[in-house]
Each structure stands twice: as C-alpha cells, then as structure tokens.
Write a protein that holds these residues in place. Structure first.
Motif, PDB file in Angstrom:
ATOM      1  N   GLN B 252     -33.360  50.309  35.598  1.00  0.00           N
ATOM      2  CA  GLN B 252     -34.307  50.164  36.712  1.00  0.00           C
ATOM      3  C   GLN B 252     -33.671  49.541  37.941  1.00  0.00           C
ATOM      4  O   GLN B 252     -34.023  49.866  39.063  1.00  0.00           O
ATOM      5  N   HIS B 253     -32.730  48.625  37.715  1.00  0.00           N
ATOM      6  CA  HIS B 253     -32.108  47.956  38.853  1.00  0.00           C
ATOM      7  C   HIS B 253     -30.917  48.733  39.388  1.00  0.00           C
ATOM      8  O   HIS B 253     -30.110  48.188  40.143  1.00  0.00           O
ATOM      9  N   GLY B 254     -30.809  49.982  38.963  1.00  0.00           N
ATOM     10  CA  GLY B 254     -29.745  50.838  39.481  1.00  0.00           C
ATOM     11  C   GLY B 254     -28.413  50.624  38.787  1.00  0.00           C
ATOM     12  O   GLY B 254     -27.387  51.133  39.235  1.00  0.00           O
ATOM     13  N   GLY B 255     -28.430  49.897  37.694  1.00  0.00           N
ATOM     14  CA  GLY B 255     -27.185  49.655  36.967  1.00  0.00           C
ATOM     15  C   GLY B 255     -26.930  50.727  35.931  1.00  0.00           C
ATOM     16  O   GLY B 255     -27.772  51.589  35.667  1.00  0.00           O
ATOM     17  N   GLN B 256     -25.729  50.701  35.375  1.00  0.00           N
ATOM     18  CA  GLN B 256     -25.428  51.601  34.266  1.00  0.00           C
ATOM     19  C   GLN B 256     -24.418  50.915  33.369  1.00  0.00           C
ATOM     20  O   GLN B 256     -23.686  50.033  33.792  1.00  0.00           O
ATOM     21  N   TRP B 257     -24.398  51.354  32.109  1.00  0.00           N
ATOM     22  CA  TRP B 257     -23.519  50.702  31.131  1.00  0.00           C
ATOM     23  C   TRP B 257     -22.059  51.036  31.427  1.00  0.00           C
ATOM     24  O   TRP B 257     -21.196  50.194  31.314  1.00  0.00           O
ATOM     25  N   PHE B 258     -21.819  52.318  31.760  1.00  0.00           N
ATOM     26  CA  PHE B 258     -20.448  52.770  31.985  1.00  0.00           C
ATOM     27  C   PHE B 258     -20.384  53.589  33.268  1.00  0.00           C
ATOM     28  O   PHE B 258     -21.358  54.264  33.619  1.00  0.00           O
ATOM     29  N   ASP B 259     -19.231  53.546  33.936  1.00  0.00           N
ATOM     30  CA  ASP B 259     -19.073  54.461  35.069  1.00  0.00           C
ATOM     31  C   ASP B 259     -18.435  55.761  34.566  1.00  0.00           C
ATOM     32  O   ASP B 259     -18.217  55.936  33.364  1.00  0.00           O
ATOM     33  N   ALA B 260     -18.151  56.645  35.490  1.00  0.00           N
ATOM     34  CA  ALA B 260     -17.679  57.974  35.104  1.00  0.00           C
ATOM     35  C   ALA B 260     -16.359  57.901  34.324  1.00  0.00           C
ATOM     36  O   ALA B 260     -16.094  58.733  33.455  1.00  0.00           O
ATOM     37  N   SER B 261     -15.538  56.906  34.621  1.00  0.00           N
ATOM     38  CA  SER B 261     -14.249  56.819  33.935  1.00  0.00           C
ATOM     39  C   SER B 261     -14.368  56.131  32.577  1.00  0.00           C
ATOM     40  O   SER B 261     -13.384  55.970  31.864  1.00  0.00           O
ATOM     41  N   GLY B 262     -15.580  55.709  32.218  1.00  0.00           N
ATOM     42  CA  GLY B 262     -15.768  55.081  30.915  1.00  0.00           C
ATOM     43  C   GLY B 262     -15.615  53.574  30.936  1.00  0.00           C
ATOM     44  O   GLY B 262     -15.667  52.920  29.903  1.00  0.00           O
ATOM     45  N   LYS B 263     -15.448  53.019  32.137  1.00  0.00           N
ATOM     46  CA  LYS B 263     -15.324  51.562  32.236  1.00  0.00           C
ATOM     47  C   LYS B 263     -16.707  50.930  32.172  1.00  0.00           C
ATOM     48  O   LYS B 263     -17.665  51.444  32.745  1.00  0.00           O
ATOM     49  N   GLY B 342     -41.909  47.432  36.430  1.00  0.00           N
ATOM     50  CA  GLY B 342     -40.858  48.163  37.118  1.00  0.00           C
ATOM     51  C   GLY B 342     -40.337  47.350  38.290  1.00  0.00           C
ATOM     52  O   GLY B 342     -40.954  46.368  38.690  1.00  0.00           O
ATOM     53  N   VAL B 343     -39.218  47.788  38.827  1.00  0.00           N
ATOM     54  CA  VAL B 343     -38.761  47.173  40.067  1.00  0.00           C
ATOM     55  C   VAL B 343     -39.791  47.503  41.140  1.00  0.00           C
ATOM     56  O   VAL B 343     -40.151  46.685  41.970  1.00  0.00           O
ATOM     57  N   GLU B 344     -40.265  48.765  41.067  1.00  0.00           N
ATOM     58  CA  GLU B 344     -41.412  49.144  41.888  1.00  0.00           C
ATOM     59  C   GLU B 344     -42.567  49.420  40.940  1.00  0.00           C
ATOM     60  O   GLU B 344     -42.348  49.943  39.855  1.00  0.00           O
ATOM     61  N   PRO B 345     -43.800  49.079  41.369  1.00  0.00           N
ATOM     62  CA  PRO B 345     -44.931  49.341  40.477  1.00  0.00           C
ATOM     63  C   PRO B 345     -45.032  50.829  40.157  1.00  0.00           C
ATOM     64  O   PRO B 345     -44.768  51.673  41.017  1.00  0.00           O
ATOM     65  N   GLY B 346     -45.370  51.134  38.909  1.00  0.00           N
ATOM     66  CA  GLY B 346     -45.535  52.528  38.520  1.00  0.00           C
ATOM     67  C   GLY B 346     -44.241  53.184  38.080  1.00  0.00           C
ATOM     68  O   GLY B 346     -44.240  54.317  37.619  1.00  0.00           O
ATOM     69  N   LYS B 347     -43.120  52.487  38.236  1.00  0.00           N
ATOM     70  CA  LYS B 347     -41.864  53.066  37.772  1.00  0.00           C
ATOM     71  C   LYS B 347     -41.300  52.245  36.606  1.00  0.00           C
ATOM     72  O   LYS B 347     -40.104  51.969  36.556  1.00  0.00           O
ATOM     73  N   GLY B 348     -42.206  51.840  35.736  1.00  0.00           N
ATOM     74  CA  GLY B 348     -41.797  50.982  34.623  1.00  0.00           C
ATOM     75  C   GLY B 348     -41.217  51.738  33.446  1.00  0.00           C
ATOM     76  O   GLY B 348     -41.778  51.757  32.358  1.00  0.00           O
ATOM     77  N   ILE B 349     -40.090  52.376  33.695  1.00  0.00           N
ATOM     78  CA  ILE B 349     -39.470  53.109  32.582  1.00  0.00           C
ATOM     79  C   ILE B 349     -38.995  52.128  31.514  1.00  0.00           C
ATOM     80  O   ILE B 349     -38.656  50.994  31.797  1.00  0.00           O
ATOM     81  N   SER B 350     -38.984  52.611  30.265  1.00  0.00           N
ATOM     82  CA  SER B 350     -38.566  51.745  29.156  1.00  0.00           C
ATOM     83  C   SER B 350     -37.612  52.514  28.258  1.00  0.00           C
ATOM     84  O   SER B 350     -37.374  53.698  28.457  1.00  0.00           O
ATOM     85  N   THR B 351     -37.070  51.838  27.264  1.00  0.00           N
ATOM     86  CA  THR B 351     -36.146  52.508  26.350  1.00  0.00           C
ATOM     87  C   THR B 351     -36.901  53.452  25.426  1.00  0.00           C
ATOM     88  O   THR B 351     -37.985  53.133  24.939  1.00  0.00           O
ATOM     89  N   THR B 352     -36.325  54.608  25.194  1.00  0.00           N
ATOM     90  CA  THR B 352     -36.826  55.480  24.143  1.00  0.00           C
ATOM     91  C   THR B 352     -35.694  55.705  23.163  1.00  0.00           C
ATOM     92  O   THR B 352     -34.526  55.772  23.554  1.00  0.00           O
ATOM     93  N   TYR B 353     -36.022  55.773  21.933  1.00  0.00           N
ATOM     94  CA  TYR B 353     -35.019  56.201  20.966  1.00  0.00           C
ATOM     95  C   TYR B 353     -35.679  56.978  19.852  1.00  0.00           C
ATOM     96  O   TYR B 353     -36.911  56.999  19.750  1.00  0.00           O
ATOM     97  N   GLY B 354     -34.889  57.601  19.047  1.00  0.00           N
ATOM     98  CA  GLY B 354     -35.471  58.419  18.003  1.00  0.00           C
ATOM     99  C   GLY B 354     -34.496  58.735  16.903  1.00  0.00           C
ATOM    100  O   GLY B 354     -33.406  58.161  16.827  1.00  0.00           O
TER     101      GLY B 354
END
Lengths: 318, 473, 287
Positions: B252-263, B342-354
C-alpha cells in the motif's frame, strides 16, 4: 574397592600378555579365547559408534565443503560455507549466544547444585525426601518443562506474580533482549541442577568423617572447614560437573526452540537451532554441516578436558 | 442474531452425493462430477468430451490397484473435509488406496522439502501458494492435464479461477496447481467494544491507517500500565503471520519486497514508511502491547476471540473457532469483518493466499492420472466443501458464490471482497529466509524498540545473502 | 545448619535446643524444595482447571472447580494414545539396548585386555561431543540410506548405545574383584554365564540408573523424531504436544493434562527402581 579391582585388572592383563609362554598350549588358547570374548563384547558398540557417531562426523566435515540441497548432487565449494558463516551476523550472534549460554548455565548449574547438595547434606530429618522431590524436575519430560515455563514466564505470569511483593508488576522475561537468555539459563539450571546435586552429594558422602573431626579439633569453623576440607576433596567432582554441564548446554535445542523460538530478534538463537533451520528449512545441508563442525570444535574443548579428567582418574585407579 | 453451527444433514447429503457420483462413475469412468458443478461449472459439453475420451483408459486402470500418498496441513475443518472426500473417492474406486497424512501448517513446507530430497515425498499434496516457486525451481511438480480435470483448454481452466492465483501456479504456459482454498484478510472488529466507547462499527470502522490508530486508541483500556484491552493487535507469534500482516502495508505504501534485479528493497523509503505505520499502533497510539499475547499457532486470533483485543487482521474466521472460545460473541453476533485500512480510504488491499492441489513430478504416470481423478472429485462439490469448511473461500469463480448456503453466511460479501482486492505473498525461492528475517526484525522493532531504518537494512542484507547463496546453487 | 556455634547455657536448655534445632534446619530446606517443585505443582493443578483459567493469568493452587475430564478429553485429541504408545515402544527399545550393549561393552572394557582397548575407551569418550543435535544432518542421511525414515528403528536406532552408559557400567564393573571371575572360569563357567551370574547381579544399582536415564533421554527426544518422522502413525508424544491445539476448541489446560500424563511413566520407573538408583548414585550413606 578401586585398589582391589585394579589389582584384578592388572592380573588379567598380565595373564594375557606378560606370561603366555609359561603356560601350556591349551591355556594359551584359553587366554586367547578370553581376549576374543572381550573384543566380542565391545564389538557391537564399536560398530554402532562407527555408523552413528563417527561416520556422521566425518560425513559432516565432508559435507561442510560442499553445497548440497539434497535434491541435486553435492558440489565441492571449498571453504565457501565457512566464509559465508563468518560474514553472516545471524551465525555470529548465534555463536556468541551459544557461548554465553554454555558459560551461564554451567556456572549457574554448578553453583546451584553444590548449594543444594550442601543443604541436603546437613542431614536434617526429611532431607532425603526433599532431595527426591527436587530430583523430579530432572525426570519431568523436557517438553513439559518448556511448555510449563513458557506460561510461568508470561509478562504477568506466576513468576512475576511472586515478585509482586517487591513492587514488580511486569517483566517481559522471554520477550526482552536483556532477560530472555538469563531466563532460559535459569530454567536450564532448574532442570539440571538436581541431577548434579546428586552427583555432588555422592562426592560429599565419600569424604571421610574423620577429616571433619580433625578440622573441628583444630578449631576450624564451618566456613573454614568448607574451604579447607570439603572444597579440595570435592574438586574432581566440581571439575566433572563443570565439564558435563558444559557439554549438555552446548547441545541445547528445545528450550529456546519452544520458549522463545530464538527471539526476540536473535537473542536466544543457538547453533543447534541454526543447524536445524539451515538444513531442514532452507535446505542448505552444506552450510548446516559447517555449523555442525563449529559446534564440534566447541564441544571438543570440553571433551578434551573430560579426557584429562578421565585419564587422571585412571592413573589414581592404577 | 444466532448462527446455526449445524452443518446441515451430512448423512443425507453424503448419500445423495454418492448416488450421483456412482451413476457418473459407471458411465464415464470414475470422474465423479456432482450435479451442481455440472450445472454451475464450465460447459457441460466440455466435460463430456474430455471424460469420454479418457473413459477407456480409466476403465483399464480401475482394475490394477493403485496406492497413492497424499499430504496436507492440519486444520480442524479443512483437513477433515479433505479426508472425507478422499475416503469417499476410495469407496467409489475400491482399487485406489490413498495414504492420507497431515502436518502442522508451518511444518508442511519443510516436510515436503525433505521428502523431495529423500524420495519420500508424497505423490500428491496441498501446497501453500508461496512455496510454488520453490518447487518450480527444482522441477519437482508435474504439469496438470486440464482436460482430465474437465476443462477443454488451459485458457478455460485459467478463466475459471482467480487469475493472479492461477498465474502463480503456471509456468511456460502449463498449469501445475489445481487451486483450492483462497482467502483474503479482513480487519475483525468487536462491535460491542466499539459501541462501548461510543463508536458505530458500521460507520466508524477505520478506513485509513491513521484512523486505525485513533480508533484503536479509543478502544484501549488500561489499568495503570497494564492493558486490560488492546485496541488493536498485530500477531507476534509466527514468522508467517508477520509476513501476512505486513505484506499489504508495504505494498500500500508503494513498497515492494524485491526490485527487478532481485535485490531486497524492504529498506527503501516506502519500506521505512510502512514499518513506521506498522509500529505506530504501539509506539504512537499506545494501543497495543506486543509482548502481551495469548495467541497460539492454530488460534492467532485468540486475543481478539477472548476480547483482550478489539481489532485483529485475520483470514475469514470460522464460526466454530468463535464458538470454541467465546460462545457469547457468537450468539450475540457482535463481530464484524471489514476491509483493511488503506493509505487512501477505500483502497484497503490485504494479503491473499491460497492452496493448490499439486502432483509430484516423480510419481509414475499411472498415479498421476488417478490423482487427477481424485482432485477432480475433491473439487466437484464446493458447496459440500463450504458446508464443512466455511468461511474459507475458493479460488474458483464458479460453483459456489451464488449458492444460498454460501449467501447466508454472515458478512460473506466483505469476506469475498477481501479476496478480490488482495495482494499475494512474495513469490520467491528464499521465502523461508525472508520470512524469518522479517520476523526477527519486527521482534527487534516492536519488543526491543530497535530503530526502524537500521533494522530494515539488516533484514535486506540478510535476504540478499540468502538470494546470493541460492543463486550459486 | 549443624555448624552453628554452640549456644552457652544450661544442659537441659541445650538439650531441648538441639532437639528442635534438628527440625528447625528442615524449614529452609523445605522452602527451597517447595520453590523448586512449584512448576510441577502448577502443571498438575492447571491440568484440572477450566480452560478459561489459563487466560486469566492468575493462579489458584486449588481449583475452584475440578475438571478431571480434561484428561480423557486431552487423550481424545489428535492421536495421543498412539503417540504415547510410540514413545513407549521407542523408549523401551532404547532402554533395553543401552542396558544390554552398555553392560557388554562396560564388561569388555573393564575386565578384558585386547590390543587397542585404550583407544576404544578414548573413542567412546569422544562420542560425548557428537550428540544428535549436532550431527543432525548426516545422521539423518545415514538413517535415510538405511531406509529407516518413518519407522521405530529410525527413531530409536541412533540412541541405542550412549557413552554415558558404557562409562557407568565400566566403573561399576571395575569394582567387582576379578578373582570372582577367575574362580568361575576355573570352575568351567562360560563367559556369558559369568556375565549373567556374577557381573549383572553386582551391577544392579548402576543398571537401574542406566535404565532410568536411557528411558528418560529417549522419552524426551523431540528434534530427532521431528526430523525422521513424517507420518502420523509414528509420531511420538512430544511432537503431538507441540502441535497441540490444532483444534480450535482445545483449552491449553488440556495440554497440561498431557504433560502430566507424560511425566507419570518416568516418575513411576524412577519410583520402582528408586532403591537401586540411590545406591547407583552412591547415596546409600544418606538417610
């Protein structure tokens, strides 16, 4: 007793090697048969240890120079695993934790068990039953020990409640960096001290009464008698307790695994946990083997001490 | 409001099921497809065509005994239901024997890895979706024959499931997983406690992270320094839960675990912001006590169920779980799942797994085929699954969502909505290392007040080392 | 306590004082003992409490209401009867294995001379640094190569002989005069007969100690079964206990019930052999 047995031993040894020629042919044969019996008695143990102890040890050393995920074949990587470990702060922290844990629990176990043994040795009525009751902590399944203490050491659990009269309302025993390791060390001592208490008690009982009587005649008080009679005579036992409890502590796994999971952060992660995680969660068998080798080295130090103690004991015997 | 915990009349349902399956199996060879999925599933013609072409082989194979092994994770509802379906399949196919084994949720992945390494892995198993890359990296799974599962094409198969979920089980145009359960995380509220502090759960539920903190602060009750009630609670007991709960905050905060190079990029500005938000409930709002929890691995939501915490981020919570810990809460129905803040209201995405049903690549061809039949049978009645395992939702679009049994479940729309607007856990071969490193870091930050940025730097460095090591082999 | 300075005063007074002083000394020891076994008492009392109790974090030493049904309930969770059976089978194998092989080896090393016997002794001593926790990975691979994953022999195998037992037996046998053995040999007794008729009866205390500790060590195993067992049929109770509560409704007090049940067999074994164990520890002088 020891003296008698030793003379017997020497006699047997002499019979086997020193005087074979003096005996008739059938007697020689008889002696050789006895030797073979001796080997036969020990052989299953030798084979067993070769397969389940030394085999794995050699294999661990070999694996530690490879990269091996158990799916593909092991690949030789030289000292890579060791280099990786040295650069890995998690390993370094776990190594330090292990050493701190060994030192802490060895000291605490030794002091506590000696204290308990002295208390029992006052021979007040019922002391024997107190000893047996305390010994139960050593028999309780260790998994039960961990689960019970995990509850007792909750920030507001029983142990904190017992401290309430002293104005302590909350202690994060297992979740604070400064108390997690001491808490686990204390539980370890609770678990193992009663065993070594019994060892010490046996040592105390073996000290002849006349030594104390002589000291008393010399006008030595309690503390003085402890320093000058008990302690010197107990020294071999103390040495034994220190070495054995250090070997016991070096292999500890379940206590941190159940009580803290190695946390908070890395505060209680020890090498045996790291071996399990690296090998069976990350599937890096080579690196896990390298950690094993480091742990061998630590335990080797104490085993050498134990060996010296053992050899000295043998010399006393014969 | 009261909820009926009775799972209907399983006996009679089972009978009906069996009869339907028996008929189908006699006509098209063991592919037990229930009436419901025939109607609600993909085109019946497709199935007919697929099964007809396979019928002779299935018939031949029905004669030779087949022994399968199958592993799954332990759960009080999901495991028994799976076991029930497997047993039913064995009854209908007497030549098939399935050795059914199960493991604690956190152990399954480890046990599978060791199993693959030693050749003792099962022929088929339930895989958590974040482990799919690990199996892919070593080619351990067999591609699925979608036609044998009753779909005319891979496209038809993919279209029948949540797209992103199938994508995680697809490699080079082949599908390797038959998606089973799949759920999103909600924020579970104790509506009574909302009322108690003058809030209306229907209106005042927290829509942004700031609101979460403010609301949690209002809900918090303390006696002296000690919390009698924590306004909100993050799970602290297991690495997996740390990942699940933090993942959407990061994204939500625009972060990601890894960048394109895998770092690993958890330590960039977005990561720091996300972790600051994660820590703010305790640090800024004083609304939780991270060290005080009675959560257990099977019941991470224990603090919430026991009303020691007013809000908790959780997967859909089964009514049985509530019943077991808090009869009153269930009877009076004072709980409610809402979307994540959410960071913005209505955009409260959460984790899904299965979970995917997968096939071991090393299983003999014949076993692989029977496994397809078994999986098809397992998946042939999602309403039966719902009756036993509600409210665990499914990745499949058809065959259950509009069923009245499903519709009558409390707050079902919120639960399904969370599934639809979810983000996945990072798909990486160093998942275990990542999860452990993040968990350690969060413990340091939350329990030992470590500084956020340096801690995130440490995590990133640890993960990069693991990635580097895995690349070298 | 006994080394307190002699109090001055009349003979009768001193006599009285001595009489009570003996008992007075018990007080601090008793306090210490109770403090020590407090966790065991807590475990036992909690195992009879209502499930709610555990979450209130208060301690009632005597339950307000007793819930003995915790026990049958706990046993009906997962497959605890099977887990206990497995633990028992494995622990008995390990106990018997240690008693038999450690006696043989201890006897061989104490009373026989053969080339390299010193080296064997040192090698056995060295195994102290090779516990299962440390050699986990390669020992797992050995057991796997034997095809012993998911079997009783897989769990028990690596534990069947421990160095501790060999040294215990060797020390004990060393103290038996060799003349007895020589005399029996001259009478034409076979070696196994000598072992059975002369050595074993004299070693009962050491054997009792060995039996108790071998049983307990195996009963305690967690990491090893966790590593080699992946089917429910062969899980041992510690694995079940850790995974306890995989069912929503399981109150943690029931976990304590299982813990109590798991403690009983070891206590019982100790109680049965207690007379010998005390002597085995060299405590026969203690009254």
């Amino acid at each position: 007793m020891a003296g008698r047995s030793t003379s017997g031993e020497i006699a047997a040894g002499d019979a086997a090697y020193a005087r074979p020629a003096a005996r008739p042919f059938w007697r020689l044969h008889f002696q050789r048969r006895i030797t073979l019996w001796g080997i036969g008695f020990v052989l299953p143990t030798i084979l067993f240890f070769a397969v389940f102890k030394f085999g794995p040890m050699v294999w661990a050393i070999e694996l530690s120079f490879t990269s091996y995920d158990m799916v593909s074949m092991p690949a030789f990587v030289g000292l890579d695993n060791y280099r990786k470990l040295l650069a890995d702060p998690v390993f370094r922290e776990s190594l330090v934790n292990t050493l701190v844990y060994i030192a802490g629990s060895t000291i605490l176990i030794t002091v506590a068990s000696l204290g308990l043994a002295l208390a029992i040795n006052t021979r007040v009525p019922g002391a024997r039953y107190c000893m047996m009751a305390m010994f139960l902590t050593n028999l309780m399944p260790i998994i039960a020990v961990c689960l019970v203490w995990r509850f007792l050491l909750h920030p507001f659990g029983l142990i904190t409640q017992l401290l309430q009269p002293f104005g302590i309302d909350r202690v994060d025993w297992l979740t604070s960096q400064s108390t997690a390791m001491p808490a686990i060390i204390a539980v370890t001592a609770w678990r193992f001290a009663p065993y070594f208490m019994v060892v010490f008690l046996a040592g105390l009982l073996a000290i002849p009464k006349d030594y104390y009587e002589a000291a008393e005649i010399d006008g030595a008080g309690g503390l003085l008698r402890f320093r000058h009679v008990t302690l010197p005579l107990l020294l071999p036992t103390i040495f034994f307790v220190v070495v054995i409890s250090a070997l016991l502590s070096a292999r500890i796994f379940l206590m941190p695994y159940i009580m803290t999971g190695g946390g908070p952060g890395n505060a209680t992660r020890v090498l045996s946990m790291l071996i399990y995680e690296t090998g069976f969660s990350y599937m890096k068998m080579g690196e896990a083997a390298a950690i094993s080798v480091v742990l061998f080295a630590i335990m080797l130090v104490f085993t050498m001490l134990q060996m010296r103690l053992f050899m000295r004991g043998e010399r006393v015997h014969g | 409001m009261t909820y009926d915990l009775d799972k209907g009349t399983p006996g009679s349902r089972g009978m009906e099921e069996e009869m339907v399956s028996k008929t189908t199996s006699s006509t098209n060879g063991g592919s037990g497809v229930s009436r419901r999925s025939l109607i609600q599933g993909i085109g019946a013609a497709g199935i007919g065509a697929a099964t007809a072409s396979l019928a002779p082989r299935a018939w031949a194979q029905a004669r030779a005994p087949v022994n399968l092994s199958f592993w799954t994770f332990e759960n009080p509802q999901q495991r028994p239901w799976l076991h029930k379906r497997v047993k039913l399949f064995m009854e209908q196919n007497p030549t098939v024997k399935v050795d059914f084994q199960f493991f604690p949720f956190g152990d399954l992945g480890k046990k599978l890895s060791v199993g693959f390494a030693t050749g003792t892995a099962p022929d088929g198993f339930v895989s958590q979706d974040w482990f799919m890359p690990t199996w892919f990296a070593k080619d351990l799974l067999a591609p699925l024959d979608v036609q044998r599962l009753g779909y005319p094409s891979v496209k038809a198969f993919s279209d029948d499931f949540a797209q992103a979920f199938v994508a995680g089980a697809t490699k080079d145009g082949k599908v390797y997983g038959y998606p089973l359960w799949f759920y999103g995380f909600c924020n579970y509220l104790n509506t009574n406690q909302f009322k108690e502090v003058g809030l209306d759960a229907e209106k005042d539920w927290p829509k942004t992270w700031d609101q979460l903190g403010e609301v949690a602060k209002r809900l918090t009750v303390k006696s002296g320094e000690r919390f009698t009630r924590q306004g909100f609670k993050f799970a602290m007991h297991a690495a997996q839960w740390t990942m699940i709960q933090f993942n959407p905050i990061l994204v939500q905060h625009g972060g990601q675990w890894f960048d394109a190079s895998g770092k690993c990029t958890i330590n960039n500005a977005a990561g720091v912001k996300a972790m600051t938000v994660r820590a703010s409930i305790a640090r800024t709002y004083g609304a939780e006590d991270p060290a005080d929890s009675i959560a257990t691995a099977p019941l991470p939501q224990m603090d919430w169920l026991r009303e020691r915490a007013s809000m908790f981020f959780c997967h859909p919570i089964p009514l049985q779980a509530i019943a077991s810990q808090n009869q009153k809460m269930l009877k009076e129905g004072y709980f409610r799942p809402v979307q994540y803040p959410g960071v913005e209201p209505g955009k409260g995405i959460s984790t899904t797994y299965g979970f995917n049903l997968v096939v071991n690549a090393r299983a003999p061809k014949e076993k692989q085929e029977v496994l397809h039949d078994l999986y098809k049978f397992i998946m042939s009645d999602l309403v039966d699954a719902w009756n036993d395992t509600a409210p665990f939702t499914y990745a499949r679009k058809s065959g259950w969502t509009d069923n009245p049994e499903v519709r009558k479940f409390p707050n079902i729309d919120e639960i399904i909505k969370a599934t639809n607007q979810g983000v996945y856990l990072p798909r990486t071969i160093v998942y275990n290392e990542l999860a452990d490193a993040v968990h350690r870091g969060v413990q340091r930050i939350m329990l030992n007040r470590a500084d956020i940025k340096p801690t995130l730097d440490e995590i990133a460095a640890e993960v990069d080392r693991a990635t580097e090591a895995s690349k070298r082999g | 306590m006994t080394v307190l300075a002699e109090p001055p005063g009349g003979r009768t007074l001193r006599g009285h004082f001595n009489h009570y002083r003996r008992w007075l000394g018990l007080v601090p020891l008793l306090v210490l003992t109770v403090a020590f076994i407090l966790p065991i008492l807590w475990m036992t009392t909690t195992s009879f409490q209502a499930g709610e109790k555990m979450f209130q974090l208060t301690t009632d030493w005597i339950p307000a209401e007793w819930h003995p049904e915790n026990y049958p309930n706990a046993l009906s969770r997962a497959a605890f009867p099977t887990f206990f059976l497995n633990s028992t089978v494995v622990s008995v194998i390990v106990m018997v294995g240690n008693v038999v092989f450690c006696t043989l080896a201890g006897y061989g090393l104490a009373k026989f001379r053969f080339p390299g016997d010193r080296w064997v002794l040192l090698a056995i001593l060295c195994t102290l640094m090779l516990p299962l926790e440390v050699t986990l990975v390669p020992t797992f691979l050995v057991v796997y190569k034997f095809g012993w994953l998911n079997t009783y022999q897989g769990i028990a195998g690596p534990l069947v002989i421990e160095a501790f037992g060999i040294f215990l037996m060797r020390q004990s046998i060393l103290s038996i005069p060799s003349d007895y053995i020589e005399a029996a040999r001259i009478d034409g007794a076979g070696e196994l007969r000598i072992l059975w008729k002369i050595i074993v009866p004299q070693c009962r205390p050491a054997l009792a100690v060995l039996a108790v500790f071998a049983f307990r060590d195996s009963w305690d195993q967690f990491l090893w079964p966790l590593t080699v067992i992946s089917v429910n049929e062969y899980r041992t109770f510690p694995l079940g206990l850790v995974a306890f509560g995989e069912d929503y409704g399981t109150p943690p007090t029931e976990q304590m019930s299982i813990a109590v049940l798991a403690t009983i067999p070891v206590f019982l074994l100790f109680a049965v052999l207690q007379r010998w164990v005390n002597r085995g520890f060299g405590l026969s002088g203690l009254k």
